[in-house]
Design an enzyme around this catalytic site. Sequence first.
Site, mmCIF file in Angstrom:
data_model
loop_
_atom_site.group_PDB
_atom_site.id
_atom_site.type_symbol
_atom_site.label_atom_id
_atom_site.label_comp_id
_atom_site.label_asym_id
_atom_site.label_seq_id
_atom_site.Cartn_x
_atom_site.Cartn_y
_atom_site.Cartn_z
ATOM 1 N N CYS A 111 0.805 -1.236 0.000
ATOM 2 C CA CYS A 111 0.000 0.000 0.000
ATOM 3 C C CYS A 111 0.832 1.278 0.000
ATOM 4 O O CYS A 111 0.333 2.339 -0.357
ATOM 5 C CB CYS A 111 -0.935 0.032 1.208
ATOM 6 S SG CYS A 111 -2.112 -1.309 1.231
ATOM 7 N N HIS A 248 -3.176 7.285 4.415
ATOM 8 C CA HIS A 248 -3.650 6.068 3.769
ATOM 9 C C HIS A 248 -5.088 5.818 4.216
ATOM 10 O O HIS A 248 -5.439 6.030 5.378
ATOM 11 C CB HIS A 248 -2.743 4.894 4.175
ATOM 12 C CG HIS A 248 -3.056 3.625 3.460
ATOM 13 N ND1 HIS A 248 -3.290 3.574 2.100
ATOM 14 C CD2 HIS A 248 -3.203 2.351 3.912
ATOM 15 C CE1 HIS A 248 -3.541 2.329 1.754
ATOM 16 N NE2 HIS A 248 -3.512 1.569 2.819
ATOM 17 N N ASN A 278 -9.900 0.680 0.321
ATOM 18 C CA ASN A 278 -8.433 0.724 0.305
ATOM 19 C C ASN A 278 -7.939 0.302 -1.084
ATOM 20 O O ASN A 278 -8.079 -0.861 -1.461
ATOM 21 C CB ASN A 278 -7.914 -0.225 1.401
ATOM 22 C CG ASN A 278 -6.400 -0.273 1.478
ATOM 23 O OD1 ASN A 278 -5.709 0.296 0.633
ATOM 24 N ND2 ASN A 278 -5.891 -0.956 2.490
HETATM 25 O O1 UT7 Z 1 -3.359 -1.731 4.029
HETATM 26 C C1 UT7 Z 1 -3.219 -2.915 4.761
HETATM 27 C C2 UT7 Z 1 -4.547 -3.604 4.794
HETATM 28 N N1 UT7 Z 1 -5.013 -3.960 6.090
HETATM 29 C C3 UT7 Z 1 -5.906 -3.250 6.773
HETATM 30 O O2 UT7 Z 1 -6.252 -2.205 6.412
HETATM 31 C C4 UT7 Z 1 -6.465 -3.847 8.042
HETATM 32 C C5 UT7 Z 1 -6.532 -2.995 9.236
HETATM 33 N N2 UT7 Z 1 -7.504 -3.562 10.162
HETATM 34 C C6 UT7 Z 1 -8.774 -3.161 10.172
HETATM 35 O O3 UT7 Z 1 -9.147 -2.266 9.438
HETATM 36 C C7 UT7 Z 1 -9.737 -3.824 11.134
HETATM 37 O O4 UT7 Z 1 -9.029 -4.641 12.036
HETATM 38 C C8 UT7 Z 1 -10.821 -4.671 10.391
HETATM 39 C C9 UT7 Z 1 -11.788 -3.747 9.657
HETATM 40 C C10 UT7 Z 1 -10.173 -5.609 9.412
HETATM 41 C C11 UT7 Z 1 -11.632 -5.459 11.405
HETATM 42 O O5 UT7 Z 1 -12.188 -4.613 12.371
HETATM 43 P P1 UT7 Z 1 -12.146 -5.042 13.913
HETATM 44 O O6 UT7 Z 1 -12.889 -4.040 14.684
HETATM 45 O O7 UT7 Z 1 -10.691 -5.234 14.264
HETATM 46 O O8 UT7 Z 1 -12.967 -6.379 13.899
HETATM 47 P P2 UT7 Z 1 -12.530 -7.813 14.426
HETATM 48 O O9 UT7 Z 1 -11.426 -8.378 13.604
HETATM 49 O O10 UT7 Z 1 -12.319 -7.706 15.890
HETATM 50 O O11 UT7 Z 1 -13.836 -8.661 14.146
HETATM 51 C C12 UT7 Z 1 -14.996 -8.461 14.918
HETATM 52 C C13 UT7 Z 1 -16.077 -9.405 14.431
HETATM 53 C C14 UT7 Z 1 -15.616 -10.866 14.296
HETATM 54 O O12 UT7 Z 1 -16.665 -11.689 14.759
HETATM 55 P P3 UT7 Z 1 -16.607 -12.366 16.221
HETATM 56 O O13 UT7 Z 1 -15.365 -13.224 16.190
HETATM 57 O O14 UT7 Z 1 -16.495 -11.225 17.188
HETATM 58 O O15 UT7 Z 1 -17.889 -13.121 16.297
HETATM 59 C C15 UT7 Z 1 -15.461 -11.042 12.799
HETATM 60 O O16 UT7 Z 1 -15.700 -12.374 12.396
HETATM 61 O O17 UT7 Z 1 -16.555 -9.023 13.134
HETATM 62 C C16 UT7 Z 1 -16.559 -10.154 12.273
HETATM 63 N N3 UT7 Z 1 -16.335 -9.719 10.912
HETATM 64 C C17 UT7 Z 1 -17.326 -9.337 10.105
HETATM 65 N N4 UT7 Z 1 -18.656 -9.282 10.287
HETATM 66 C C18 UT7 Z 1 -19.411 -8.845 9.261
HETATM 67 C C19 UT7 Z 1 -15.155 -9.606 10.262
HETATM 68 N N5 UT7 Z 1 -15.387 -9.156 9.013
HETATM 69 C C20 UT7 Z 1 -16.723 -8.980 8.888
HETATM 70 C C21 UT7 Z 1 -17.569 -8.545 7.855
HETATM 71 N N6 UT7 Z 1 -18.898 -8.482 8.078
HETATM 72 N N7 UT7 Z 1 -17.095 -8.162 6.661
#
Ligand code: UT7
Length: 370
Positions: A111, A248, A278
Site C-alpha cells: 500500500c 492512507h 483501500n
Molecule cells: O493496508 C493494509 C490492509 N489492512 C488493513 O487495512 C487492516 C486494518 N484492520 C482493520 O481495518 C480492522 O481490524 C478490520 C476492519 C479488518 C476489522 O475490524 P475489527 O474491529 O478489528 O474487527 P474484528 O477483527 O475484531 O472482528 C470483529 C467481528 C468478528 O466476529 P466475532 O469473532 O467477534 O464473532 C469477525 O468475524 O466481526 C466479524 N467480521 C465481520 N462481520 C461482518 C469480520 N469481518 C466482517 C464482515 N462483516 N465483513
Amino acid sequence: MKYSAITGWGKCLPPAVLTNADLATFIDTDDEWISSRTGMKERRIAHVEASDLAHVAAVRALAAANRDAKDLDLIIFGSCTGDNIVPNSASRVQHLLGADSVAAMDLNTACTSGLYALSVASAMIKAGSAKRVLVIGAEKTSSVLDWVNRNVAVLFGDGAAALVVEASDTQQGLLGESLGCYAEARDSLFIQNYGGAFTNNPFCQATSWDFDGQDIFKRAVAGMVGASNQVLDDMGLSVADIDLVVPHQANSRIIDAVGRKLGVPTDRVFVNVERYGNMSAATVLVALVEAIEQGYVRAFSKILLPAFGAGLTWNSHLVQWGDRITPLAISDIELPPCDETALELIAPYLTQQRRQLQSQIESVQQADLR
Ligand code: UT7
C-alpha cells in the site's frame, strides 16, 4: 540545492461500483458492519488491467503539467498487483504513452508503493540522475482479493493516480520522509498462491489471504504516528505547521486514531475512504489528487502523507506544495467503456475461490472419516 516539485497530477477510477449491499449478496456481511467498522460504503472494480488505469491517470497528470511523455526520464509504477511480474508494468505504461526508451521500473512495498515511488523519484532528481519522473500508484486488488473471506473482501478496491515530479530550484515538493518496515509482522498480511514461490508449484491454486486485521490496525497507527513525528522532528516543524494530512485510507477508525494521536484537527485530515475503500498503492495518491481538486490543497500548503502496507511497511512524507493548484491543461482521455456490473466482473474470481474452498472442506471431511 535541487528540489523535486510536483507539477502534474491525475487519477483514474474504473466506473463499476461495488456497494456494501452488493457484498452482502455473496458473503455474510452487511452495510452496518462495514460502515461502522471501516467507514467504507463502496469501492471500484476494474474491467481493465492496472497498467490501463495507470495510463489514463498518467495522461491526465502529464496534461496537468503540460508535459509530453517523451520529456520523462523515468516511470515508476508503484503497485503490488501489476499486470505481470515479467515484463514489468511500468514498461507497458511507457509503451501506451509512446514514451520511447524512457526508463521504466516497478516498485512494490504494497500500500505504500506510490509514496516509496515518490521517494525514489525525488532522490534521483536531487542526485541529478533524472530531471522529470512519472510517479504512479495503481492497483487491481480485485484480481488477487480473497472474495470468499469476509475479513478482507469488504476492504479493498481498484484505482490509480499519477504525479509528474520535476527538478526545481525553489523549495517545494518532497522535503522529507520517514520510511520503515515491521518485518516481524510480515505474515499479518500474506497472499497465498501469489508470486514466484508459488508459480509452477503443482499445488498452486487460487489466491487466499492470511490476514490479522487487529495486528495490522495497531501497527498501522503506531507506524504512521511514529513516522509523522519523526519527519516533523527532522524538519524542525510541529503539527501546527501542517496544513493538511492526507493519510492512507484503509479504515476511517485508523485515520481517526492517527489524527487524534498526532493532535491534528479533523478538518485538516482528508478522507475519501467511503467511496473507494483501500486501493493499496493508489490510495494516498488518489486522495492527494482529490484534495487538490476539492480545494483542500492551497498554494504552499505543507502536507503530511502517512501510510502503511503489507510487509508491514510504513512511512510519512512531508510535501510542500508549489504556487500552482490548477492544471495547465486537461486531457479528454477515458478508459474504454465497461458493460459489466461490478458483481459480474468479480464473478469469475468468486467461482474459482468457492470451488477451491469447497474442495478443501471435502478433503478435511474425508480425512475425518478415515
Ligand atoms: O493496508 C493494509 C490492509 N489492512 C488493513 O487495512 C487492516 C486494518 N484492520 C482493520 O481495518 C480492522 O481490524 C478490520 C476492519 C479488518 C476489522 O475490524 P475489527 O474491529 O478489528 O474487527 P474484528 O477483527 O475484531 O472482528 C470483529 C467481528 C468478528 O466476529 P466475532 O469473532 O467477534 O464473532 C469477525 O468475524 O466481526 C466479524 N467480521 C465481520 N462481520 C461482518 C469480520 N469481518 C466482517 C464482515 N462483516 N465483513
